[in-house]
Design a protein around this motif. Structure first.
Motif, PDB file in Angstrom:
ATOM      1  N   SER A   2     -12.106  -4.896 -11.060  1.00 33.51           N
ATOM      2  CA  SER A   2     -13.445  -5.492 -11.022  1.00 33.51           C
ATOM      3  C   SER A   2     -14.483  -4.451 -10.637  1.00 33.51           C
ATOM      4  N   THR A   3     -15.732  -4.796 -10.953  1.00 34.02           N
ATOM      5  CA  THR A   3     -16.879  -3.966 -10.592  1.00 34.02           C
ATOM      6  C   THR A   3     -17.893  -4.866  -9.903  1.00 34.02           C
ATOM      7  N   ASN A   4     -18.383  -4.437  -8.767  1.00 35.15           N
ATOM      8  CA  ASN A   4     -19.394  -5.187  -8.024  1.00 35.15           C
ATOM      9  C   ASN A   4     -20.583  -4.279  -7.745  1.00 35.15           C
ATOM     10  N   GLU A   5     -21.728  -4.895  -7.605  1.00 32.73           N
ATOM     11  CA  GLU A   5     -22.937  -4.119  -7.332  1.00 32.73           C
ATOM     12  C   GLU A   5     -23.795  -4.864  -6.317  1.00 32.73           C
ATOM     13  N   ASP A   6     -24.351  -4.103  -5.377  1.00 32.01           N
ATOM     14  CA  ASP A   6     -25.331  -4.666  -4.447  1.00 32.01           C
ATOM     15  C   ASP A   6     -26.445  -3.651  -4.259  1.00 32.01           C
ATOM     16  N   ASN A   7     -27.261  -3.820  -3.246  1.00 32.53           N
ATOM     17  CA  ASN A   7     -28.412  -2.935  -3.062  1.00 32.53           C
ATOM     18  C   ASN A   7     -28.028  -1.523  -2.621  1.00 32.53           C
ATOM     19  N   THR A   8     -26.770  -1.305  -2.241  1.00 34.22           N
ATOM     20  CA  THR A   8     -26.346   0.047  -1.832  1.00 34.22           C
ATOM     21  C   THR A   8     -25.641   0.804  -2.952  1.00 34.22           C
ATOM     22  N   GLY A   9     -25.275   0.130  -4.045  1.00 33.17           N
ATOM     23  CA  GLY A   9     -24.644   0.818  -5.163  1.00 33.17           C
ATOM     24  C   GLY A   9     -23.568  -0.012  -5.831  1.00 33.17           C
ATOM     25  N   LYS A  10     -22.801   0.654  -6.693  1.00 24.43           N
ATOM     26  CA  LYS A  10     -21.716   0.012  -7.424  1.00 24.43           C
ATOM     27  C   LYS A  10     -20.394   0.255  -6.720  1.00 24.43           C
ATOM     28  N   PHE A  11     -19.525  -0.750  -6.768  1.00 25.22           N
ATOM     29  CA  PHE A  11     -18.207  -0.652  -6.154  1.00 25.22           C
ATOM     30  C   PHE A  11     -17.163  -1.050  -7.179  1.00 25.22           C
ATOM     31  N   TYR A  12     -16.065  -0.324  -7.210  1.00 23.97           N
ATOM     32  CA  TYR A  12     -15.009  -0.560  -8.174  1.00 23.97           C
ATOM     33  C   TYR A  12     -13.712  -0.887  -7.452  1.00 23.97           C
ATOM     34  N   GLN A  13     -12.995  -1.888  -7.944  1.00 25.26           N
ATOM     35  CA  GLN A  13     -11.679  -2.230  -7.398  1.00 25.26           C
ATOM     36  C   GLN A  13     -10.642  -1.872  -8.456  1.00 25.26           C
ATOM     37  N   HIS A  14      -9.653  -1.067  -8.036  1.00 25.12           N
ATOM     38  CA  HIS A  14      -8.592  -0.629  -8.935  1.00 25.12           C
ATOM     39  C   HIS A  14      -7.249  -1.155  -8.450  1.00 25.12           C
ATOM     40  N   GLU A  15      -6.357  -1.381  -9.371  1.00 21.91           N
ATOM     41  CA  GLU A  15      -4.971  -1.715  -9.045  1.00 21.91           C
ATOM     42  C   GLU A  15      -4.140  -0.472  -9.343  1.00 21.91           C
ATOM     43  N   VAL A  16      -3.380  -0.012  -8.353  1.00 22.42           N
ATOM     44  CA  VAL A  16      -2.594   1.208  -8.489  1.00 22.42           C
ATOM     45  C   VAL A  16      -1.118   0.863  -8.369  1.00 22.42           C
ATOM     46  N   SER A  17      -0.322   1.384  -9.311  1.00 18.78           N
ATOM     47  CA  SER A  17       1.131   1.194  -9.276  1.00 18.78           C
ATOM     48  C   SER A  17       1.797   2.564  -9.223  1.00 18.78           C
ATOM     49  N   ILE A  18       2.826   2.659  -8.401  1.00 18.57           N
ATOM     50  CA  ILE A  18       3.570   3.903  -8.269  1.00 18.57           C
ATOM     51  C   ILE A  18       5.043   3.611  -8.534  1.00 18.57           C
ATOM     52  N   LYS A  19       5.618   4.357  -9.469  1.00 17.94           N
ATOM     53  CA  LYS A  19       7.042   4.216  -9.762  1.00 17.94           C
ATOM     54  C   LYS A  19       7.712   5.549  -9.468  1.00 17.94           C
ATOM     55  N   ASN A  20       8.679   5.520  -8.579  1.00 18.47           N
ATOM     56  CA  ASN A  20       9.378   6.729  -8.157  1.00 18.47           C
ATOM     57  C   ASN A  20      10.729   6.805  -8.875  1.00 18.47           C
ATOM     58  N   ASN A  21      10.823   7.716  -9.836  1.00 19.24           N
ATOM     59  CA  ASN A  21      12.076   7.941 -10.560  1.00 19.24           C
ATOM     60  C   ASN A  21      12.812   9.175 -10.056  1.00 19.24           C
ATOM     61  N   SER A  22      12.366   9.729  -8.959  1.00 24.03           N
ATOM     62  CA  SER A  22      12.998  10.939  -8.436  1.00 24.03           C
ATOM     63  C   SER A  22      14.030  10.580  -7.371  1.00 24.03           C
ATOM     64  N   LYS A  23      14.753  11.599  -6.948  1.00 25.70           N
ATOM     65  CA  LYS A  23      15.740  11.397  -5.877  1.00 25.70           C
ATOM     66  C   LYS A  23      15.091  11.452  -4.495  1.00 25.70           C
ATOM     67  N   ASN A  24      13.830  11.845  -4.439  1.00 26.76           N
ATOM     68  CA  ASN A  24      13.117  11.964  -3.162  1.00 26.76           C
ATOM     69  C   ASN A  24      12.602  10.604  -2.700  1.00 26.76           C
ATOM     70  N   LYS A  25      12.657  10.390  -1.403  1.00 26.87           N
ATOM     71  CA  LYS A  25      12.136   9.159  -0.809  1.00 26.87           C
ATOM     72  C   LYS A  25      10.652   9.346  -0.498  1.00 26.87           C
ATOM     73  N   LEU A  26       9.845   8.357  -0.886  1.00 28.14           N
ATOM     74  CA  LEU A  26       8.415   8.402  -0.573  1.00 28.14           C
ATOM     75  C   LEU A  26       8.207   7.881   0.837  1.00 28.14           C
ATOM     76  N   LYS A  27       7.547   8.688   1.676  1.00 27.04           N
ATOM     77  CA  LYS A  27       7.297   8.277   3.056  1.00 27.04           C
ATOM     78  C   LYS A  27       5.821   8.066   3.333  1.00 27.04           C
ATOM     79  N   ASP A  28       4.970   8.790   2.633  1.00 30.59           N
ATOM     80  CA  ASP A  28       3.535   8.725   2.903  1.00 30.59           C
ATOM     81  C   ASP A  28       2.806   8.934   1.596  1.00 30.59           C
ATOM     82  N   ILE A  29       1.848   8.084   1.313  1.00 33.53           N
ATOM     83  CA  ILE A  29       1.070   8.195   0.080  1.00 33.53           C
ATOM     84  C   ILE A  29      -0.399   8.208   0.461  1.00 33.53           C
ATOM     85  N   ARG A  30      -1.113   9.180  -0.066  1.00 33.09           N
ATOM     86  CA  ARG A  30      -2.557   9.275   0.146  1.00 33.09           C
ATOM     87  C   ARG A  30      -3.236   9.281  -1.202  1.00 33.09           C
ATOM     88  N   ILE A  31      -4.093   8.331  -1.430  1.00 36.38           N
ATOM     89  CA  ILE A  31      -4.839   8.253  -2.668  1.00 36.38           C
ATOM     90  C   ILE A  31      -6.317   8.356  -2.318  1.00 36.38           C
TER      91      ILE A  31
END
Length: 100
Positions: free
Chosen positions: A68-97
């Motif tokens: 979605s996209t929202n707008e108010d008097n301070t600007g535009k705001f965007y909402q995203h849906e993020v999916s992460i698929k881990n096909n590696s042998k490494n374990k994910l412990k921390d994710i920074r986006i």
């Protein structure tokens, strides 16, 4: 006179602390300095060590879509849906986006 001496000493200590922090080698620690990895890389740590490295991970699939996209008097705001698929042998412990 003591007051001037103490002010000078405090300024000297602060200057040394700033100089030391500026001279830290950020190219070797992508955990403390995450922006050193390129957009195609992720920061990976080896098991049982404290060493980190920027590594290109082809087995980590990250997808996003605009919800979605929202707008108010301070600007535009965007909402995203993020999916992460881990096909590696490494374990994910921390994710920074982050955004630009």
């Amino acid at each position: 006179m003591k007051r001037i001496y103490y002010c000078f000493l405090i300024i000297l200590i602060i200057s040394i602390a700033i100089k030391v922090s500026i001279n830290q080698n950020s190219t070797e620690n992508c955990i403390d300095f995450p922006n050193i990895c390129s957009i195609e890389q992720t920061c990976v740590s080896s098991l049982n060590t404290t060493e980190f490295a920027c590594t290109k991970i082809d087995q980590l699939l990250l997808t996003q879509k605009l919800v979605s996209t929202n707008e108010d008097n301070t600007g535009k705001f965007y909402q995203h849906e993020v999916s992460i698929k881990n096909n590696s042998k490494n374990k994910l412990k921390d994710i920074r986006i982050s955004t630009d």
